[in-house]
Design a protein around this motif. Structure first.
Motif, PDB file in Angstrom:
ATOM      1  N   ARG A   1      10.359  -0.819  -8.757  1.00 24.83           N
ATOM      2  CA  ARG A   1       9.809   0.461  -9.232  1.00 24.83           C
ATOM      3  C   ARG A   1       9.054   1.134  -8.095  1.00 24.83           C
ATOM      4  NH1 ARG A   1       6.460   0.883 -14.816  1.00 24.83           N
ATOM      5  NH2 ARG A   1       8.596   0.554 -15.553  1.00 24.83           N
ATOM      6  N   TRP A   2       9.140   2.468  -8.063  1.00 26.71           N
ATOM      7  CA  TRP A   2       8.382   3.255  -7.090  1.00 26.71           C
ATOM      8  C   TRP A   2       7.379   4.130  -7.830  1.00 26.71           C
ATOM      9  CZ3 TRP A   2       7.845   2.772  -2.027  1.00 26.71           C
ATOM     10  CH2 TRP A   2       7.214   3.805  -1.321  1.00 26.71           C
ATOM     11  N   ASN A   3       6.094   3.997  -7.456  1.00 24.77           N
ATOM     12  CA  ASN A   3       5.019   4.794  -8.045  1.00 24.77           C
ATOM     13  C   ASN A   3       4.693   5.968  -7.126  1.00 24.77           C
ATOM     14  OD1 ASN A   3       4.458   2.918 -10.271  1.00 24.77           O
ATOM     15  ND2 ASN A   3       3.663   1.561  -8.688  1.00 24.77           N
ATOM     16  N   PHE A   4       4.785   7.198  -7.640  1.00 25.24           N
ATOM     17  CA  PHE A   4       4.479   8.388  -6.852  1.00 25.24           C
ATOM     18  C   PHE A   4       2.979   8.657  -6.941  1.00 25.24           C
ATOM     19  CE2 PHE A   4       8.895   8.726  -8.130  1.00 25.24           C
ATOM     20  CZ  PHE A   4       9.529   9.096  -6.949  1.00 25.24           C
ATOM     21  N   THR A   5       2.247   8.198  -5.939  1.00 24.53           N
ATOM     22  CA  THR A   5       0.775   8.203  -6.021  1.00 24.53           C
ATOM     23  C   THR A   5       0.140   9.454  -5.427  1.00 24.53           C
ATOM     24  OG1 THR A   5       0.713   6.950  -3.943  1.00 24.53           O
ATOM     25  CG2 THR A   5       0.646   5.692  -6.008  1.00 24.53           C
ATOM     26  N   ASN A   6       0.937  10.403  -4.954  1.00 27.60           N
ATOM     27  CA  ASN A   6       0.370  11.589  -4.307  1.00 27.60           C
ATOM     28  C   ASN A   6       0.388  12.796  -5.230  1.00 27.60           C
ATOM     29  OD1 ASN A   6      -0.869  12.760  -2.066  1.00 27.60           O
ATOM     30  ND2 ASN A   6       1.049  13.647  -1.329  1.00 27.60           N
ATOM     31  N   THR A   7       0.284  12.560  -6.543  1.00 27.07           N
ATOM     32  CA  THR A   7       0.466  13.647  -7.504  1.00 27.07           C
ATOM     33  C   THR A   7      -0.801  14.061  -8.243  1.00 27.07           C
ATOM     34  OG1 THR A   7       1.102  12.023  -9.174  1.00 27.07           O
ATOM     35  CG2 THR A   7       2.873  13.057  -7.905  1.00 27.07           C
ATOM     36  N   GLY A   8      -1.804  13.214  -8.348  1.00 22.96           N
ATOM     37  CA  GLY A   8      -2.991  13.580  -9.105  1.00 22.96           C
ATOM     38  C   GLY A   8      -3.933  12.420  -9.288  1.00 22.96           C
ATOM     39  N   ARG A   9      -5.095  12.720  -9.865  1.00 22.41           N
ATOM     40  CA  ARG A   9      -6.120  11.705 -10.053  1.00 22.41           C
ATOM     41  C   ARG A   9      -5.875  10.845 -11.286  1.00 22.41           C
ATOM     42  NH1 ARG A   9     -10.130  12.803  -6.595  1.00 22.41           N
ATOM     43  NH2 ARG A   9     -10.261  14.917  -5.756  1.00 22.41           N
ATOM     44  N   ARG A  10      -5.189  11.397 -12.277  1.00 20.17           N
ATOM     45  CA  ARG A  10      -4.999  10.668 -13.534  1.00 20.17           C
ATOM     46  C   ARG A  10      -3.529  10.536 -13.937  1.00 20.17           C
ATOM     47  NH1 ARG A  10      -9.406   9.713 -16.726  1.00 20.17           N
ATOM     48  NH2 ARG A  10     -11.378  10.471 -15.885  1.00 20.17           N
TER      49      ARG A  10
ATOM     50  N   GLY B   1       0.840  -1.177   0.000  1.00 16.95           N
ATOM     51  CA  GLY B   1       0.000   0.000   0.000  1.00 16.95           C
ATOM     52  C   GLY B   1       0.879   1.233   0.000  1.00 16.95           C
ATOM     53  N   GLU B   2       0.274   2.404   0.189  1.00  9.93           N
ATOM     54  CA  GLU B   2       1.041   3.647   0.149  1.00  9.93           C
ATOM     55  C   GLU B   2       1.917   3.814   1.400  1.00  9.93           C
ATOM     56  OE1 GLU B   2      -1.167   7.033  -2.243  1.00  9.93           O
ATOM     57  OE2 GLU B   2      -2.464   6.216  -0.684  1.00  9.93           O
ATOM     58  N   HIS B   3       3.137   4.312   1.156  1.00 11.34           N
ATOM     59  CA  HIS B   3       4.063   4.620   2.248  1.00 11.34           C
ATOM     60  C   HIS B   3       4.670   5.990   1.990  1.00 11.34           C
ATOM     61  CE1 HIS B   3       4.036   0.628   4.144  1.00 11.34           C
ATOM     62  NE2 HIS B   3       4.018   0.122   2.920  1.00 11.34           N
ATOM     63  N   GLY B   4       5.147   6.621   3.079  1.00 14.54           N
ATOM     64  CA  GLY B   4       5.773   7.918   2.938  1.00 14.54           C
ATOM     65  C   GLY B   4       4.761   9.049   3.025  1.00 14.54           C
ATOM     66  N   SER B   5       5.271  10.269   2.903  1.00 10.84           N
ATOM     67  CA  SER B   5       4.410  11.451   2.967  1.00 10.84           C
ATOM     68  C   SER B   5       4.867  12.481   1.946  1.00 10.84           C
ATOM     69  CB  SER B   5       4.454  12.054   4.380  1.00 10.84           C
ATOM     70  OG  SER B   5       5.779  12.429   4.716  1.00 10.84           O
ATOM     71  N   GLY B   6       4.013  13.434   1.652  1.00  7.19           N
ATOM     72  CA  GLY B   6       4.349  14.485   0.697  1.00  7.19           C
ATOM     73  C   GLY B   6       4.506  13.927  -0.701  1.00  7.19           C
ATOM     74  N   TRP B   7       5.400  14.560  -1.471  1.00  8.16           N
ATOM     75  CA  TRP B   7       5.530  14.187  -2.883  1.00  8.16           C
ATOM     76  C   TRP B   7       6.114  12.790  -3.063  1.00  8.16           C
ATOM     77  CZ3 TRP B   7      10.257  12.919  -4.921  1.00  8.16           C
ATOM     78  CH2 TRP B   7      11.380  13.263  -4.178  1.00  8.16           C
ATOM     79  N   ILE B   8       6.823  12.279  -2.045  1.00 13.10           N
ATOM     80  CA  ILE B   8       7.461  10.968  -2.195  1.00 13.10           C
ATOM     81  C   ILE B   8       6.502   9.816  -1.867  1.00 13.10           C
ATOM     82  CG2 ILE B   8       8.355  10.587   0.150  1.00 13.10           C
ATOM     83  CD1 ILE B   8      11.046   9.843  -1.197  1.00 13.10           C
ATOM     84  N   ARG B   9       5.326  10.118  -1.375  1.00 15.78           N
ATOM     85  CA  ARG B   9       4.371   9.076  -1.008  1.00 15.78           C
ATOM     86  C   ARG B   9       4.078   8.189  -2.218  1.00 15.78           C
ATOM     87  NH1 ARG B   9       0.962   7.930   3.051  1.00 15.78           N
ATOM     88  NH2 ARG B   9      -1.053   6.966   2.602  1.00 15.78           N
ATOM     89  N   GLY B  10       4.075   6.879  -1.992  1.00  9.94           N
ATOM     90  CA  GLY B  10       3.832   6.001  -3.132  1.00  9.94           C
ATOM     91  C   GLY B  10       3.794   4.535  -2.760  1.00  9.94           C
ATOM     92  N   THR B  11       3.865   3.689  -3.774  1.00 11.22           N
ATOM     93  CA  THR B  11       3.806   2.241  -3.597  1.00 11.22           C
ATOM     94  C   THR B  11       4.989   1.585  -4.293  1.00 11.22           C
ATOM     95  OG1 THR B  11       2.386   2.038  -5.562  1.00 11.22           O
ATOM     96  CG2 THR B  11       1.289   2.194  -3.433  1.00 11.22           C
ATOM     97  N   PHE B  12       5.365   0.412  -3.781  1.00 10.38           N
ATOM     98  CA  PHE B  12       6.493  -0.338  -4.322  1.00 10.38           C
ATOM     99  C   PHE B  12       5.981  -1.434  -5.251  1.00 10.38           C
ATOM    100  CE2 PHE B  12       9.643  -3.828  -4.027  1.00 10.38           C
ATOM    101  CZ  PHE B  12      10.735  -3.162  -4.564  1.00 10.38           C
ATOM    102  N   GLU B  13       6.594  -1.519  -6.431  1.00  6.42           N
ATOM    103  CA  GLU B  13       6.161  -2.473  -7.461  1.00  6.42           C
ATOM    104  C   GLU B  13       7.377  -3.253  -7.969  1.00  6.42           C
ATOM    105  OE1 GLU B  13       4.434  -2.164 -12.056  1.00  6.42           O
ATOM    106  OE2 GLU B  13       3.881  -0.626 -10.581  1.00  6.42           O
ATOM    107  N   TRP B  14       7.117  -4.474  -8.428  1.00  5.62           N
ATOM    108  CA  TRP B  14       8.176  -5.273  -9.054  1.00  5.62           C
ATOM    109  C   TRP B  14       7.699  -5.705 -10.436  1.00  5.62           C
ATOM    110  CZ3 TRP B  14      12.909  -6.139  -6.690  1.00  5.62           C
ATOM    111  CH2 TRP B  14      13.808  -6.923  -7.427  1.00  5.62           C
ATOM    112  N   ASP B  15       8.517  -5.437 -11.456  1.00  2.44           N
ATOM    113  CA  ASP B  15       8.160  -5.767 -12.837  1.00  2.44           C
ATOM    114  C   ASP B  15       9.043  -6.883 -13.380  1.00  2.44           C
ATOM    115  OD1 ASP B  15       6.310  -3.780 -12.728  1.00  2.44           O
ATOM    116  OD2 ASP B  15       7.125  -2.580 -14.359  1.00  2.44           O
TER     117      ASP B  15
END
Length: 231
Positions: A142-151, A102-116
């Protein structure tokens, strides 16, 4: 008599034009109403469940991408037949990714960890001719920055794998087998729920690890990537 006929024709023409204008106005109002309803519905959907939410929780995603570019650093040692020559490439990549957290971190770095994990059925290089290779990338954090927008969901990641060629690549006393290492950065653009258009850049290094007598490799290339993913 002639004047009367002209007047009647003019009246008929004006009446017809007025009806056409009225019908056009009604159609425009209807179209605006439909578009307004669709936009309102889409906005409501975004408020309740933004498309980017899919990357805020564990789950699978699949996709493909086309990448291509050229070296920004070349081998310079004169013993290499590719010394000081630019190497360009185009690759087709198919991937499967698993968001592990799930999401970890705060601010702009908040995101989720993925493996491809990626399969590369075709990667073609051009230097002193055309050279085919194929392979896979099993290393794909991979790190997904999920705190940036809806789309919009930016990401950064690493990729590492292997390439196999029917002939030595780069040409010369090298090897048919090469290791790859890359840094990836880009963004997912969600056009609709569970579907995204992916745009990014990749810095890639290719080396045979001295499995061949010589190892000119591809010191560093810059590639642009365009892809599509579904979730």
């Amino acid at each position: 008599m002639i004047t009367s006929r002209k007047t009647n024709r003019k009246e008929v023409y004006e009446a017809r034009r007025a009806r056409i204008s009225l019908n056009s106005l009604k159609a425009a109002i209807a179209l605006v109403s439909i578009l307004g309803a669709l936009l309102t519905s889409l906005s409501a959907q975004d408020l309740d469940n933004p498309p980017s939410n899919i990357l805020r929780q564990p789950g699978w995603n699949y996709g493909g991408e086309l990448s291509g570019g050229s070296t920004i650093v070349q081998s310079s040692a004169p013993r290499f037949v590719t010394a000081n020559l630019s190497i360009s490439n185009v690759a087709l990549i198919v991937h499967a990714g698993l968001v592990l957290t799930g999401e970890h971190g705060s601010g702009w770095i908040r995101g989720t960890f993925e493996w491809d994990f990626s399969v590369i059925p075709v990667e073609n290089f051009w230097v002193l001719g055309s050279h085919y290779a194929g392979g896979f990338e099993a290393l794909g954090p991979r790190w997904n920055f999920t705190n940036t927008g809806r789309r919009v969901v930016p990401f950064v990641g690493l990729s590492g794998g292997m390439l196999f060629s029917p002939n030595n690549f780069p040409p010369g006393r090298t090897a048919q087998f090469n290791f790859t290492a890359a840094v990836d950065a880009g963004t997912h653009l969600f056009l609709r729920p569970r579907h995204s258009f992916d745009v990014g850049v990749r810095f890639q290094h290719v080396s045979n690890g001295y499995l061949g007598r010589l190892n000119p490799g591809v010191p560093l290339s810059l590639q642009l990537t365009l892809g599509y993913s579904w979730y």
